[in-house]
Design a protein around this motif. Structure first.
Motif, PDB file in Angstrom:
ATOM      1  N   TYR A  22       0.825  -1.203   0.000  1.00 18.36           N
ATOM      2  CA  TYR A  22       0.000   0.000   0.000  1.00 18.36           C
ATOM      3  C   TYR A  22       0.860   1.254   0.000  1.00 18.36           C
ATOM      4  O   TYR A  22       0.507   2.241  -0.650  1.00 18.36           O
ATOM      5  N   TYR A  25       1.860   1.768  -3.473  1.00 22.09           N
ATOM      6  CA  TYR A  25       0.692   2.211  -4.235  1.00 22.09           C
ATOM      7  C   TYR A  25       0.412   3.694  -3.999  1.00 22.09           C
ATOM      8  O   TYR A  25       0.012   4.410  -4.910  1.00 22.09           O
ATOM      9  N   ASP A  26       0.643   4.163  -2.778  1.00 23.48           N
ATOM     10  CA  ASP A  26       0.307   5.533  -2.403  1.00 23.48           C
ATOM     11  C   ASP A  26       1.479   6.501  -2.536  1.00 23.48           C
ATOM     12  O   ASP A  26       1.349   7.663  -2.188  1.00 23.48           O
ATOM     13  N   SER A  30       4.185   6.766  -7.808  1.00 18.05           N
ATOM     14  CA  SER A  30       3.101   5.911  -8.272  1.00 18.05           C
ATOM     15  C   SER A  30       1.871   6.734  -8.629  1.00 18.05           C
ATOM     16  O   SER A  30       1.179   6.436  -9.603  1.00 18.05           O
ATOM     17  N   GLN A  31       1.588   7.785  -7.862  1.00 17.76           N
ATOM     18  CA  GLN A  31       0.451   8.639  -8.162  1.00 17.76           C
ATOM     19  C   GLN A  31       0.640   9.364  -9.488  1.00 17.76           C
ATOM     20  O   GLN A  31      -0.309   9.501 -10.273  1.00 17.76           O
ATOM     21  N   THR A  33       2.495   8.272 -12.001  1.00 19.73           N
ATOM     22  CA  THR A  33       2.381   7.253 -13.047  1.00 19.73           C
ATOM     23  C   THR A  33       0.924   6.899 -13.310  1.00 19.73           C
ATOM     24  O   THR A  33       0.509   6.773 -14.462  1.00 19.73           O
ATOM     25  N   ARG A  34       0.137   6.750 -12.231  1.00 18.69           N
ATOM     26  CA  ARG A  34      -1.286   6.438 -12.412  1.00 18.69           C
ATOM     27  C   ARG A  34      -2.017   7.585 -13.091  1.00 18.69           C
ATOM     28  O   ARG A  34      -2.920   7.367 -13.895  1.00 18.69           O
ATOM     29  N   ASP A  39      -1.414   3.132 -15.103  1.00 19.70           N
ATOM     30  CA  ASP A  39      -0.828   1.875 -14.647  1.00 19.70           C
ATOM     31  C   ASP A  39      -0.476   1.936 -13.168  1.00 19.70           C
ATOM     32  O   ASP A  39      -0.061   2.963 -12.653  1.00 19.70           O
ATOM     33  N   THR A  40      -0.644   0.808 -12.507  1.00 21.58           N
ATOM     34  CA  THR A  40      -0.248   0.658 -11.104  1.00 21.58           C
ATOM     35  C   THR A  40       0.992  -0.224 -11.071  1.00 21.58           C
ATOM     36  O   THR A  40       1.041  -1.241 -11.767  1.00 21.58           O
ATOM     37  N   PRO A  41       1.992   0.120 -10.271  1.00 25.32           N
ATOM     38  CA  PRO A  41       3.204  -0.715 -10.207  1.00 25.32           C
ATOM     39  C   PRO A  41       2.880  -2.143  -9.760  1.00 25.32           C
ATOM     40  O   PRO A  41       2.058  -2.352  -8.865  1.00 25.32           O
ATOM     41  N   ALA A  44       3.252  -2.996  -6.073  1.00 23.11           N
ATOM     42  CA  ALA A  44       2.146  -2.643  -5.182  1.00 23.11           C
ATOM     43  C   ALA A  44       1.112  -3.761  -5.147  1.00 23.11           C
ATOM     44  O   ALA A  44       0.663  -4.171  -4.076  1.00 23.11           O
ATOM     45  N   TRP A  45       0.736  -4.261  -6.308  1.00 25.78           N
ATOM     46  CA  TRP A  45      -0.237  -5.351  -6.361  1.00 25.78           C
ATOM     47  C   TRP A  45       0.320  -6.606  -5.714  1.00 25.78           C
ATOM     48  O   TRP A  45      -0.393  -7.302  -4.973  1.00 25.78           O
TER      49      TRP A  45
END
Length: 63
Positions: A22, A25-26, A30-31, A33-34, A39-41, A44-45
């Motif tokens: 998380y 992701y946060d 990453s923000q 890139t999103r 796309d999400t790294p 993160a997933w």
């Protein structure tokens, strides 16, 4: 007794891994890139899903 200790260790590791995922992701990069590509790294997933799986396996070991 050993299954309970292993279950607790798996739950703690799973929660830590999910929290790490998380945080990735946060993160600011990453923000951006999103926002630009949607796309999400994968890290993160992998962290969030892997952490959830570890925590569930740990919960089954406690029973």
């Amino acid at each position: 007794m050993n299954n309970k200790i292993l279950g607790i260790v798996l739950i703690v590791a799973g929660v830590a891994l999910a929290f790490w995922g998380y945080n990735i992701y946060d993160s600011a990069s990453s923000q951006v890139t999103r926002a630009l590509s949607g796309d999400t790294p994968i890290e993160a997933w992998a962290g969030m899903v892997g952490g959830a799986i570890l925590a569930l396996v740990g919960l089954t070991r406690l029973k």
